[in-house]
Design a protein around this motif. Structure first.
Motif, PDB file in Angstrom:
ATOM      1  N   ASP A   1      -9.250 -11.201   2.035  1.00 21.08           N
ATOM      2  CA  ASP A   1      -9.723 -10.089   1.201  1.00 21.08           C
ATOM      3  C   ASP A   1     -10.922  -9.397   1.844  1.00 21.08           C
ATOM      4  O   ASP A   1     -11.003  -8.163   1.859  1.00 21.08           O
ATOM      5  CB  ASP A   1     -10.091 -10.579  -0.201  1.00 21.08           C
ATOM      6  N   LEU A   2     -11.861 -10.183   2.375  1.00 26.62           N
ATOM      7  CA  LEU A   2     -13.016  -9.607   3.055  1.00 26.62           C
ATOM      8  C   LEU A   2     -12.567  -8.827   4.283  1.00 26.62           C
ATOM      9  O   LEU A   2     -13.027  -7.700   4.517  1.00 26.62           O
ATOM     10  CB  LEU A   2     -14.019 -10.694   3.471  1.00 26.62           C
ATOM     11  N   VAL A   3     -11.671  -9.388   5.057  1.00 27.13           N
ATOM     12  CA  VAL A   3     -11.168  -8.705   6.250  1.00 27.13           C
ATOM     13  C   VAL A   3     -10.562  -7.354   5.851  1.00 27.13           C
ATOM     14  O   VAL A   3     -10.820  -6.331   6.504  1.00 27.13           O
ATOM     15  CB  VAL A   3     -10.153  -9.589   7.005  1.00 27.13           C
TER      16      VAL A   3
ATOM     17  N   ALA B   1     -11.151  -1.473   5.774  1.00 27.66           N
ATOM     18  CA  ALA B   1     -11.128  -0.187   5.061  1.00 27.66           C
ATOM     19  C   ALA B   1     -12.389   0.628   5.368  1.00 27.66           C
ATOM     20  O   ALA B   1     -12.308   1.851   5.539  1.00 27.66           O
ATOM     21  CB  ALA B   1     -10.989  -0.419   3.558  1.00 27.66           C
ATOM     22  N   HIS B   2     -13.541  -0.030   5.451  1.00 24.78           N
ATOM     23  CA  HIS B   2     -14.781   0.683   5.802  1.00 24.78           C
ATOM     24  C   HIS B   2     -14.698   1.230   7.227  1.00 24.78           C
ATOM     25  O   HIS B   2     -15.116   2.365   7.491  1.00 24.78           O
ATOM     26  CB  HIS B   2     -15.996  -0.233   5.679  1.00 24.78           C
ATOM     27  N   ILE B   3     -14.166   0.435   8.134  1.00 23.27           N
ATOM     28  CA  ILE B   3     -14.023   0.875   9.530  1.00 23.27           C
ATOM     29  C   ILE B   3     -13.059   2.057   9.603  1.00 23.27           C
ATOM     30  O   ILE B   3     -13.337   3.051  10.294  1.00 23.27           O
ATOM     31  CB  ILE B   3     -13.551  -0.286  10.422  1.00 23.27           C
ATOM     32  N   ASP B   4     -11.952   1.974   8.901  1.00 21.10           N
ATOM     33  CA  ASP B   4     -10.977   3.069   8.902  1.00 21.10           C
ATOM     34  C   ASP B   4     -11.604   4.350   8.357  1.00 21.10           C
ATOM     35  O   ASP B   4     -11.354   5.448   8.883  1.00 21.10           O
ATOM     36  CB  ASP B   4      -9.743   2.698   8.086  1.00 21.10           C
ATOM     37  N   LEU B   5     -12.421   4.212   7.327  1.00 19.18           N
ATOM     38  CA  LEU B   5     -13.100   5.375   6.766  1.00 19.18           C
ATOM     39  C   LEU B   5     -14.074   5.963   7.781  1.00 19.18           C
ATOM     40  O   LEU B   5     -14.111   7.188   7.989  1.00 19.18           O
ATOM     41  CB  LEU B   5     -13.821   4.975   5.479  1.00 19.18           C
TER      42      LEU B   5
END
Length: 179
Positions: free
Chosen positions: A54-56, A61-65
């Motif tokens: 879940d953390l991964v 998602a933050h990196i993709d953003l």
């Protein structure tokens, strides 16, 4: 067990040290960066020592953003928000969310340096690359690689303080004595 006790001792020391600095106001950006690096170095060990899909997913998602904002100069604030969320989620997952709040209250000088440094060519791409390296090492449960990737990531702006001061003297007066 010995590793966990050592890590707990380190995190305890950092919490006390941050509290002491906070009480007196931590004005030196290098000291701020050292405290943050020490704390994150300790808890990235915790994160890379266990499996947490879940953390991964959240960190990815933050990196993709952030990746989506790379070529958008008008989205620096959004890029920073995703950067903060990446680091905040790591703090929360390690069980030290209160430490994140304390760091944020006393990171004004470092944040100013980071904002001045971000527009420089290639900086945002290096941040995304560094975040991906940190995440990949956490996902692979490779503690030494996660710590090395984090150390390199957090030293980026710190290694450029003199140059940032030279370029933006009105924003960093008294922080360093650039040559």
């Amino acid at each position: 067990m010995r590793t966990w006790l050592s890590l707990a001792a380190l995190l305890g020391f950092l919490c006390v040290a941050l509290g002491a600095f906070a009480a007196h106001g931590l004005a030196d950006p290098q000291a701020q960066a050292w405290m943050r690096t020490g704390a994150e170095y300790g808890f990235v060990h915790v994160l890379a020592s266990r499996s947490d899909p879940d953390l991964v997913g959240r960190l990815q998602a933050h990196i993709d953003l952030q990746q989506s904002y790379l070529d958008r100069k008008d989205r620096y604030q959004d890029f920073f928000a995703a950067d903060f969320a990446f680091h905040r989620d790591m703090h929360e997952a390690a069980g030290v969310a209160a430490l994140w709040e304390l760091e944020q209250r006393h990171s004004g000088h470092v944040d100013r340096l980071r904002r001045l440094h971000l527009p420089e060519a290639g900086k945002a791409k290096r941040i995304v690359r560094d975040h991906q390296r940190i995440l990949d090492a956490i996902a692979a449960q490779d503690v030494p690689l996660a710590q090395e990737a984090l150390r390199e990531h957090l030293s980026g702006t710190l290694n450029q303080i003199d140059e940032i001061c030279r370029r933006y003297p009105d924003y960093v007066t008294g922080m360093r004595n650039p040559a």
